[in-house]
Design an enzyme around this catalytic site. Structure first.
Site, PDB file in Angstrom:
ATOM      1  N   CYS A   1     -14.728  -5.564 -15.938  1.00  0.00           N
ATOM      2  CA  CYS A   1     -15.135  -5.125 -17.281  1.00  0.00           C
ATOM      3  C   CYS A   1     -15.293  -6.322 -18.227  1.00  0.00           C
ATOM      4  O   CYS A   1     -16.281  -6.424 -18.961  1.00  0.00           O
ATOM      5  CB  CYS A   1     -14.118  -4.145 -17.835  1.00  0.00           C
ATOM      6  SG  CYS A   1     -12.402  -4.679 -17.644  1.00  0.00           S
TER       7      CYS A   1
ATOM      8  N   HIS B   1     -10.575  -4.104 -24.777  1.00  0.00           N
ATOM      9  CA  HIS B   1     -10.366  -5.552 -24.858  1.00  0.00           C
ATOM     10  C   HIS B   1     -11.151  -6.079 -26.070  1.00  0.00           C
ATOM     11  O   HIS B   1     -12.160  -5.483 -26.470  1.00  0.00           O
ATOM     12  CB  HIS B   1     -10.960  -6.287 -23.656  1.00  0.00           C
ATOM     13  CG  HIS B   1     -10.467  -5.841 -22.316  1.00  0.00           C
ATOM     14  ND1 HIS B   1      -9.180  -6.017 -21.879  1.00  0.00           N
ATOM     15  CD2 HIS B   1     -11.130  -5.265 -21.277  1.00  0.00           C
ATOM     16  CE1 HIS B   1      -9.057  -5.574 -20.635  1.00  0.00           C
ATOM     17  NE2 HIS B   1     -10.229  -5.099 -20.246  1.00  0.00           N
TER      18      HIS B   1
HETATM   19  P1  NAD Z   1      -7.302   3.614 -10.341  1.00  0.00           P
HETATM   20  O1  NAD Z   1      -5.920   3.306  -9.908  1.00  0.00           O
HETATM   21  O2  NAD Z   1      -7.531   4.325 -11.612  1.00  0.00           O
HETATM   22  O3  NAD Z   1      -8.045   4.448  -9.190  1.00  0.00           O
HETATM   23  C1  NAD Z   1      -7.988   4.081  -7.836  1.00  0.00           C
HETATM   24  C2  NAD Z   1      -8.233   5.287  -6.975  1.00  0.00           C
HETATM   25  O4  NAD Z   1      -8.237   4.871  -5.606  1.00  0.00           O
HETATM   26  C3  NAD Z   1      -7.161   6.377  -7.111  1.00  0.00           C
HETATM   27  O5  NAD Z   1      -7.806   7.621  -7.152  1.00  0.00           O
HETATM   28  C4  NAD Z   1      -6.345   6.227  -5.827  1.00  0.00           C
HETATM   29  O6  NAD Z   1      -5.776   7.453  -5.405  1.00  0.00           O
HETATM   30  C5  NAD Z   1      -7.415   5.766  -4.853  1.00  0.00           C
HETATM   31  N1  NAD Z   1      -6.880   5.041  -3.702  1.00  0.00           N
HETATM   32  C6  NAD Z   1      -5.798   4.237  -3.641  1.00  0.00           C
HETATM   33  N2  NAD Z   1      -5.663   3.753  -2.413  1.00  0.00           N
HETATM   34  C7  NAD Z   1      -6.671   4.259  -1.674  1.00  0.00           C
HETATM   35  C8  NAD Z   1      -7.061   4.135  -0.322  1.00  0.00           C
HETATM   36  N3  NAD Z   1      -6.370   3.363   0.521  1.00  0.00           N
HETATM   37  N4  NAD Z   1      -8.164   4.798   0.106  1.00  0.00           N
HETATM   38  C9  NAD Z   1      -8.886   5.566  -0.752  1.00  0.00           C
HETATM   39  N5  NAD Z   1      -8.540   5.743  -2.031  1.00  0.00           N
HETATM   40  C10 NAD Z   1      -7.447   5.085  -2.491  1.00  0.00           C
HETATM   41  O7  NAD Z   1      -8.082   2.218 -10.323  1.00  0.00           O
HETATM   42  P2  NAD Z   1      -9.286   1.783 -11.256  1.00  0.00           P
HETATM   43  O8  NAD Z   1      -8.747   1.366 -12.570  1.00  0.00           O
HETATM   44  O9  NAD Z   1     -10.349   2.796 -11.184  1.00  0.00           O
HETATM   45  O10 NAD Z   1      -9.756   0.437 -10.548  1.00  0.00           O
HETATM   46  C11 NAD Z   1     -10.563   0.460  -9.376  1.00  0.00           C
HETATM   47  C12 NAD Z   1     -11.272  -0.882  -9.243  1.00  0.00           C
HETATM   48  O11 NAD Z   1     -12.100  -1.073 -10.401  1.00  0.00           O
HETATM   49  C13 NAD Z   1     -10.347  -2.106  -9.181  1.00  0.00           C
HETATM   50  O12 NAD Z   1     -10.979  -3.111  -8.402  1.00  0.00           O
HETATM   51  C14 NAD Z   1     -10.310  -2.570 -10.636  1.00  0.00           C
HETATM   52  O13 NAD Z   1      -9.980  -3.924 -10.764  1.00  0.00           O
HETATM   53  C15 NAD Z   1     -11.749  -2.304 -11.048  1.00  0.00           C
HETATM   54  N6  NAD Z   1     -11.949  -2.133 -12.486  1.00  0.00           N
HETATM   55  C16 NAD Z   1     -11.068  -1.416 -13.242  1.00  0.00           C
HETATM   56  C17 NAD Z   1     -11.290  -1.298 -14.602  1.00  0.00           C
HETATM   57  C18 NAD Z   1     -10.333  -0.553 -15.473  1.00  0.00           C
HETATM   58  O14 NAD Z   1     -10.202  -0.872 -16.640  1.00  0.00           O
HETATM   59  N7  NAD Z   1      -9.654   0.454 -14.988  1.00  0.00           N
HETATM   60  C19 NAD Z   1     -12.419  -1.872 -15.189  1.00  0.00           C
HETATM   61  C20 NAD Z   1     -13.344  -2.542 -14.382  1.00  0.00           C
HETATM   62  C21 NAD Z   1     -13.089  -2.680 -13.033  1.00  0.00           C
END
Ligand code: NAD
Length: 339
Positions: A143, A222
């Site tokens: 992000c 942010h």
């Molecule tokens: P999150 O924790 O909200 O969601 C992750 C999901 O993956 C959950 O539903 C979880 O149950 C599932 N999961 C966990 N282990 C798993 C597995 N082994 N197999 C399948 N599903 C599984 O995470 P998020 O915040 O959505 O982040 C996901 C990615 O996006 C990360 O790489 C993060 O760095 C990136 N990201 C996050 C944000 C943010 O602000 N949240 C912003 C940009 C990028």
């Protein structure tokens, strides 16, 4: 026209938004999302009539007990998909690439929590769309990096940049994270540069950039402060404002609106009925911009939960080589209601 068949692995903060965005695309079909155990998030998928495919450690009985019949397992999803958008927490995407995507010979997008090396390219629609054309594995940058890439690319195209110095005031956690802090402290990131500068270089390799970061107790957005040194030009503030105002995925916050904080931005987008109160644009305060000699100073707020969503949609089209950068950005903007 054959629609691109997309599966979403990981239905959390990013995954649920990517799934909703795919549903709005006329050239894409959402096959379904993965689920591990029954929860309110899975209830959301059910109510939206999105198919749920069980992960290998998935608890089928918990789904059935709560009235959800999974459509199959992750292997069934992989068999049908043209492309998977992996939205699992960091490091799991890299594992999934070896465990699932390579054996099934399926294209995959990874998120910013993964390292650059997980893909053949890192992606930002403005900066380097063409590098991902036809690629098999691509990472959409985080992000913060997305927000930086948009503004740096936009300024650099018009007035070539010599150097960027930026500070990231990072939200501590997402609103739904109940286990993360800080709650009552400011935590400096002691790595100099913070990882953000080198990450910007994965999509904008020619830019000299130095970044520092601190984490603060908020969940809303942010904020970045930037000092941009130009090579030659000395534009006027009103010229910069004009450029940003007409650039898509950038929202110039005018002083007259009285929007003075990230809380006001969130209130504004909630009141405007944006889904979930998302704001995918870089929000740049017009009145907070300044020009001193060859330096542009500005501040922008970035909604961490949603700014990468249009980028994931554009990345799908780049990897499938179905549209040019301009066509994809225009279609994504119109389907997601973005300027
Ligand atoms: P999150 O924790 O909200 O969601 C992750 C999901 O993956 C959950 O539903 C979880 O149950 C599932 N999961 C966990 N282990 C798993 C597995 N082994 N197999 C399948 N599903 C599984 O995470 P998020 O915040 O959505 O982040 C996901 C990615 O996006 C990360 O790489 C993060 O760095 C990136 N990201 C996050 C944000 C943010 O602000 N949240 C912003 C940009 C990028």
């Amino acid at each position: 026209m054959n629609k691109i068949k997309v599966g979403v692995v990981g239905y959390g903060t990013i995954g649920k938004r990517v799934a909703d965005a795919v549903l709005l695309q006329p050239d894409m079909e959402l096959l379904g999302v993965t689920g591990r155990t029954y929860s309110f998030r899975m209830e959301l998928a059910k109510r939206k009539k999105i198919k749920i495919y069980l992960t290998e450690d998935g608890e089928a009985d918990k789904f059935v007990e709560n009235g959800i019949q999974p459509a199959g397992n992750i292997h069934d999803l992989l068999t049908k998909a043209d492309l998977i958008v992996d939205c699992t927490p960091k490091k799991i995407g890299a594992y999934n690439k070896e465990r699932y995507y390579k054996p099934y010979n399926v294209k995959a997008i990874f998120q910013g929590g993964e390292k650059h090396a997980v893909g053949e390219a890192s992606f930002n629609a403005f900066s380097n769309y063409d590098e991902s054309i036809g690629k098999k594995y691509v990472r959409v940058v985080s992000c913060n990096t997305t927000g930086m890439a948009r503004i740096i690319h936009t300024i650099n195209k018009k007035w070539p940049i010599k150097r960027v110095i930026a500070t990231f005031i990072r939200r501590a956690a997402d609103p739904g994270d109940v286990k993360k802090g800080p709650v009552n402290a400011i935590v400096p990131v002691l790595d100099i540069p913070s990882h953000h500068g080198p990450d910007v270089n994965t999509v904008l390799p020619g830019i000299e950039i130095m970044t520092m970061a601190v984490a603060v107790p908020t969940t809303l957005m942010h904020v970045h402060t930037l000092a941009i040194e130009l090579k030659d030009d000395t534009p006027q503030k009103k010229e910069i404002a004009h450029l940003l105002d007409k650039t898509s995925r950038i929202f110039l916050v005018r002083q007259a609106t009285g929007v003075e904080s990230t809380a006001h931005i969130m209130e504004l987008v909630r009141d405007l009925y944006h889904q979930r109160g998302d704001v995918v644009d870089n929000c740049i305060w017009e009145n907070g911009m300044g020009v001193v000699g060859k330096h542009i100073f500005l501040m922008q707020a970035i909604h961490q939960e949603s700014d990468v969503i249009p980028e994931n949609i554009d990345c799908i089209r780049a990897m499938m080589n179905t549209m040019s950068k301009e066509e994809s950005i225009a279609l994504t903007n119109s389907t997601l209601g973005i300027k």
